[in-house]
Design a protein around this motif. Structure first.
Motif, PDB file in Angstrom:
ATOM      1  N   TYR A   1       1.537  -3.561  -3.142  1.00 17.34           N
ATOM      2  CA  TYR A   1       1.354  -2.219  -3.533  1.00 17.34           C
ATOM      3  C   TYR A   1       1.299  -2.277  -4.956  1.00 17.34           C
ATOM      4  O   TYR A   1       2.071  -3.205  -5.485  1.00 17.34           O
ATOM      5  CB  TYR A   1       2.649  -1.194  -3.227  1.00 17.34           C
ATOM      6  CG  TYR A   1       2.730  -0.860  -1.937  1.00 17.34           C
ATOM      7  CD1 TYR A   1       1.588  -0.083  -1.255  1.00 17.34           C
ATOM      8  CD2 TYR A   1       3.599  -1.444  -0.752  1.00 17.34           C
ATOM      9  CE1 TYR A   1       1.626   0.444   0.038  1.00 17.34           C
ATOM     10  CE2 TYR A   1       3.528  -1.083   0.493  1.00 17.34           C
ATOM     11  CZ  TYR A   1       2.431  -0.314   1.055  1.00 17.34           C
ATOM     12  OH  TYR A   1       2.641   0.067   2.233  1.00 17.34           O
ATOM     13  N   HIS A   2       0.446  -1.776  -5.675  1.00 15.14           N
ATOM     14  CA  HIS A   2       0.443  -2.059  -7.178  1.00 15.14           C
ATOM     15  C   HIS A   2      -0.282  -0.784  -7.778  1.00 15.14           C
ATOM     16  O   HIS A   2      -0.936  -0.018  -7.467  1.00 15.14           O
ATOM     17  CB  HIS A   2      -0.835  -3.408  -7.374  1.00 15.14           C
ATOM     18  CG  HIS A   2      -2.031  -3.218  -6.500  1.00 15.14           C
ATOM     19  ND1 HIS A   2      -2.136  -3.256  -4.962  1.00 15.14           N
ATOM     20  CD2 HIS A   2      -3.212  -3.252  -6.886  1.00 15.14           C
ATOM     21  CE1 HIS A   2      -3.322  -3.051  -4.903  1.00 15.14           C
ATOM     22  NE2 HIS A   2      -4.423  -2.948  -5.810  1.00 15.14           N
TER      23      HIS A   2
ATOM     24  N   SER B   1      -9.620  -0.571 -13.543  1.00 13.63           N
ATOM     25  CA  SER B   1      -9.911   0.685 -12.419  1.00 13.63           C
ATOM     26  C   SER B   1     -11.011  -0.164 -11.503  1.00 13.63           C
ATOM     27  O   SER B   1     -11.921  -1.031 -11.785  1.00 13.63           O
ATOM     28  CB  SER B   1     -10.621   1.672 -13.283  1.00 13.63           C
ATOM     29  OG  SER B   1      -9.781   2.497 -14.174  1.00 13.63           O
ATOM     30  N   GLU B   2     -10.622   0.305 -10.225  1.00 19.64           N
ATOM     31  CA  GLU B   2     -11.304  -0.348  -9.055  1.00 19.64           C
ATOM     32  C   GLU B   2     -12.115   0.443  -8.487  1.00 19.64           C
ATOM     33  O   GLU B   2     -11.745   1.444  -7.739  1.00 19.64           O
ATOM     34  CB  GLU B   2     -10.064  -0.999  -8.088  1.00 19.64           C
ATOM     35  CG  GLU B   2      -9.371  -2.091  -8.754  1.00 19.64           C
ATOM     36  CD  GLU B   2      -8.295  -2.543  -7.891  1.00 19.64           C
ATOM     37  OE1 GLU B   2      -8.286  -1.808  -6.761  1.00 19.64           O
ATOM     38  OE2 GLU B   2      -7.642  -3.216  -8.352  1.00 19.64           O
ATOM     39  N   PHE B   3     -13.574   0.272  -8.255  1.00 17.36           N
ATOM     40  CA  PHE B   3     -14.427   0.929  -7.213  1.00 17.36           C
ATOM     41  C   PHE B   3     -14.652   0.088  -6.296  1.00 17.36           C
ATOM     42  O   PHE B   3     -15.219  -1.162  -6.276  1.00 17.36           O
ATOM     43  CB  PHE B   3     -15.630   1.380  -7.905  1.00 17.36           C
ATOM     44  CG  PHE B   3     -16.630   1.855  -6.937  1.00 17.36           C
ATOM     45  CD1 PHE B   3     -16.829   3.368  -6.814  1.00 17.36           C
ATOM     46  CD2 PHE B   3     -17.480   1.085  -6.251  1.00 17.36           C
ATOM     47  CE1 PHE B   3     -17.487   3.998  -5.883  1.00 17.36           C
ATOM     48  CE2 PHE B   3     -18.409   1.634  -5.434  1.00 17.36           C
ATOM     49  CZ  PHE B   3     -18.538   2.927  -5.151  1.00 17.36           C
ATOM     50  N   MET B   4     -14.517   0.384  -4.918  1.00 21.92           N
ATOM     51  CA  MET B   4     -14.615  -0.567  -3.713  1.00 21.92           C
ATOM     52  C   MET B   4     -15.625  -0.090  -2.846  1.00 21.92           C
ATOM     53  O   MET B   4     -15.465   0.905  -2.339  1.00 21.92           O
ATOM     54  CB  MET B   4     -13.145  -0.761  -3.173  1.00 21.92           C
ATOM     55  CG  MET B   4     -12.944  -2.003  -2.376  1.00 21.92           C
ATOM     56  SD  MET B   4     -11.163  -2.183  -1.916  1.00 21.92           S
ATOM     57  CE  MET B   4     -11.277  -3.863  -1.187  1.00 21.92           C
TER      58      MET B   4
ATOM     59  N   LEU C   1     -11.925   4.673  -4.732  1.00 18.93           N
ATOM     60  CA  LEU C   1     -11.507   4.431  -6.116  1.00 18.93           C
ATOM     61  C   LEU C   1     -10.317   4.586  -6.594  1.00 18.93           C
ATOM     62  O   LEU C   1      -9.689   5.732  -6.253  1.00 18.93           O
ATOM     63  CB  LEU C   1     -12.490   5.671  -6.851  1.00 18.93           C
ATOM     64  CG  LEU C   1     -12.341   5.878  -8.368  1.00 18.93           C
ATOM     65  CD1 LEU C   1     -12.668   4.575  -9.217  1.00 18.93           C
ATOM     66  CD2 LEU C   1     -13.149   6.985  -8.999  1.00 18.93           C
ATOM     67  N   HIS C   2      -9.762   3.664  -7.176  1.00 21.68           N
ATOM     68  CA  HIS C   2      -8.396   3.507  -7.545  1.00 21.68           C
ATOM     69  C   HIS C   2      -8.308   3.312  -9.204  1.00 21.68           C
ATOM     70  O   HIS C   2      -8.723   2.235  -9.750  1.00 21.68           O
ATOM     71  CB  HIS C   2      -7.521   2.509  -6.847  1.00 21.68           C
ATOM     72  CG  HIS C   2      -7.449   2.819  -5.657  1.00 21.68           C
ATOM     73  ND1 HIS C   2      -7.882   2.016  -4.548  1.00 21.68           N
ATOM     74  CD2 HIS C   2      -6.888   3.924  -4.846  1.00 21.68           C
ATOM     75  CE1 HIS C   2      -7.859   2.289  -3.422  1.00 21.68           C
ATOM     76  NE2 HIS C   2      -7.532   3.574  -3.443  1.00 21.68           N
TER      77      HIS C   2
ATOM     78  N   PRO D   1      -1.385   4.345  -8.385  1.00 17.48           N
ATOM     79  CA  PRO D   1      -0.759   3.398  -7.143  1.00 17.48           C
ATOM     80  C   PRO D   1      -1.663   3.361  -6.094  1.00 17.48           C
ATOM     81  O   PRO D   1      -2.153   4.429  -5.503  1.00 17.48           O
ATOM     82  CB  PRO D   1       0.667   4.057  -6.768  1.00 17.48           C
ATOM     83  CG  PRO D   1       0.941   5.038  -8.211  1.00 17.48           C
ATOM     84  CD  PRO D   1      -0.677   5.440  -8.566  1.00 17.48           C
ATOM     85  N   HIS D   2      -1.670   2.118  -5.174  1.00 19.93           N
ATOM     86  CA  HIS D   2      -2.601   2.175  -3.998  1.00 19.93           C
ATOM     87  C   HIS D   2      -2.132   0.610  -3.362  1.00 19.93           C
ATOM     88  O   HIS D   2      -1.325   0.057  -3.745  1.00 19.93           O
ATOM     89  CB  HIS D   2      -4.121   2.058  -4.392  1.00 19.93           C
ATOM     90  CG  HIS D   2      -4.462   1.071  -5.162  1.00 19.93           C
ATOM     91  ND1 HIS D   2      -4.289   1.268  -6.568  1.00 19.93           N
ATOM     92  CD2 HIS D   2      -5.173  -0.010  -5.123  1.00 19.93           C
ATOM     93  CE1 HIS D   2      -4.960   0.188  -7.108  1.00 19.93           C
ATOM     94  NE2 HIS D   2      -5.462  -0.614  -6.162  1.00 19.93           N
ATOM     95  N   GLY D   3      -2.469   0.516  -2.055  1.00 24.90           N
ATOM     96  CA  GLY D   3      -1.930  -0.408  -1.380  1.00 24.90           C
ATOM     97  C   GLY D   3      -2.239  -0.423  -0.164  1.00 24.90           C
ATOM     98  O   GLY D   3      -2.827   0.601   0.326  1.00 24.90           O
TER      99      GLY D   3
END
Length: 433
Positions: free
Chosen positions: A333-334, A339-342, A363-364, A369-371
């Protein structure tokens, strides 16, 4: 096309000084712009960097063509409302994770130009900063239509269906699992040999993509320059007319031409389209404990004016072995500055085994927070940690220092997962003092 495009021959290397001719003797010897070029061809220079850029960063190519690119009709506005440039600051975006299911292809009765849909963007093309993350949905090949992007270079990540990308320098065939990079200002068209096609695009307004420095990794690892392939010279009958669509300053324009823009008989230089098979990526990971940062999966990087903080990193998560001991093996978890487009090309992503599908996207943004979802957390927390091969999988990220802002198309799409945050709802307080 005339010359070796018929057998799709390639030259190896990234940023090499290439030299190729479709007709023997077409390349001048000893000078770039002789008073009369061989076969009375026109010399034309395309500069991908400023003239005074450092020598090791300077990119340019000399082309010898049957007619120069100044020969065209007058440009008129061209309508492409779904391919947008830069961020729309008027969209109020909550600092929450976002996810999209694969956007269906069944209504895609368009070619590549009209099939590009922007999902999210940042930066400013005029300021040469930031990127845009697009999906393309197309069912028809571009026949007598070509496109040139003056705003940025184009990184293709096919997800369904092969692409045959004809450029001024030659032809690239790219299948899912491979990527292609077309420099800013290079004319190209896209054919779809498999029909219905879907994939991802990174439109990079900033510094050109390059291979990342390896630092403590040493001289070998990640993507090797020799595994990138550039096309050989090939040209069409110059008397065939085209519609040329140009993207400039975030707007689209169209002009008729009486000749093919793919009329380059020979060229030499280090500014070239290239393709790369991600199967050649030398993956590096932990062989003791803990989960390393995703930066070790960087294929290409577009640096910014802040050292170590990229305008864009193109990162892949390919098949690999997991052998870490006493370790939570999926991503932790981070919250990140970047910024991350996946996207997911094929297979299953280990941190979201049920909810992230090939052709979808997430998109994060910065500090969101995401994980792993609840299922992935439970499985990874209690599994027997034997050596494990993650196989038949390919995910990627367009990672940027700038916050992505989704488009109205993305926010109003039925593919937007309104319940994405629920994948973490079952993570309970497990504190056991």
């Amino acid at each position: 096309m005339t010359q070796a495009s018929a057998d799709l021959s390639y030259q190896s290397g990234f940023g090499n000084e290439y030299a190729t001719e479709a007709v023997p003797g077409a390349l001048p010897q000893g000078r770039n712009s002789p008073q009369r070029a061989p076969f009375d061809l026109y010399p034309e220079l395309i500069s991908g960097t400023a003239f005074t850029a450092p020598r090791h960063e300077n990119r340019r190519t000399w082309m010898y063509r049957r007619q120069p690119s100044v020969v065209s009709g007058r440009y008129k506005p061209y309508a492409q409302a779904q391919w947008t440039t830069g961020a729309n600051r008027e969209i109020a975006l909550p600092p929450e994770p976002l996810r999209w299911a694969p956007i269906p292809l069944d209504k895609a009765d368009v070619d590549f130009i009209d099939g590009v849909h922007t999902l999210a963007a940042n930066g400013d093309a005029e300021a040469q900063t930031g990127i845009a993350a697009h999906v393309y949905l197309a069912s028809r090949s571009m026949e007598r239509r070509a496109v040139v992007n003056a705003d940025g270079e184009m990184l293709f990540v096919p997800q369904q269906g092969r692409l045959v990308i004809t450029t001024e320098m030659g032809v690239l065939e790219v299948k899912p699992g491979e990527i292609a990079l077309v420099p800013r200002g290079v004319v190209f068209k896209v054919a779809l040999p498999d029909g219905l096609s879907r994939g991802y695009l990174c439109e990079n307004y900033g510094a050109q993509f390059r291979l990342p420095e390896l630092g403590p990794i040493g001289s070998n690892g990640l993507a090797n320059a020799r595994d990138f392939q550039a096309p050989v010279a090939a040209f069409e009958d110059a008397s065939v007319g085209y519609e040329l669509v140009k993207k400039s300053g975030g707007r689209f324009w169209s002009a008729p031409t009486r000749q093919s823009p793919f009329n380059v008989v020979a060229w030499h230089g280090n500014l070239s389209p290239v393709k790369y098979d991600t199967a050649h990526f030398m993956t590096i990971g932990s062989i003791s404990f803990d989960h390393p940062d995703p930066s070790i999966f960087t294929v290409l990087t577009s640096p910014s004016d802040t050292p170590g903080t990229a305008n864009c990193d193109f990162v892949i998560f390919p098949p690999r072995w997991l052998v870490m001991e006493d370790t939570f093996r999926p991503p932790w978890y981070h919250r990140n500055l970047m910024s991350e487009f996946m996207g997911l090309v094929y297979g299953e992503y280990d941190a979201k085994p049920g909810g992230f599908k090939p052709g979808g996207a997430s998109l994060h943004n910065c500090m969101v927070p995401h994980g792993p979802d609840e299922e992935a957390f439970e499985k990874a927390s209690h599994s027997d940690l034997k050596p494990q091969k993650l196989d038949n999988t390919l995910a990627f990220m367009f990672e940027s220092r700038y916050r992505f802002i989704p488009t109205e198309f993305a926010m109003q799409s039925p593919a937007l997962d309104q319940d994405y945050a629920d994948c973490w709802a079952g993570l309970k307080d497990q504190y056991k003092p």
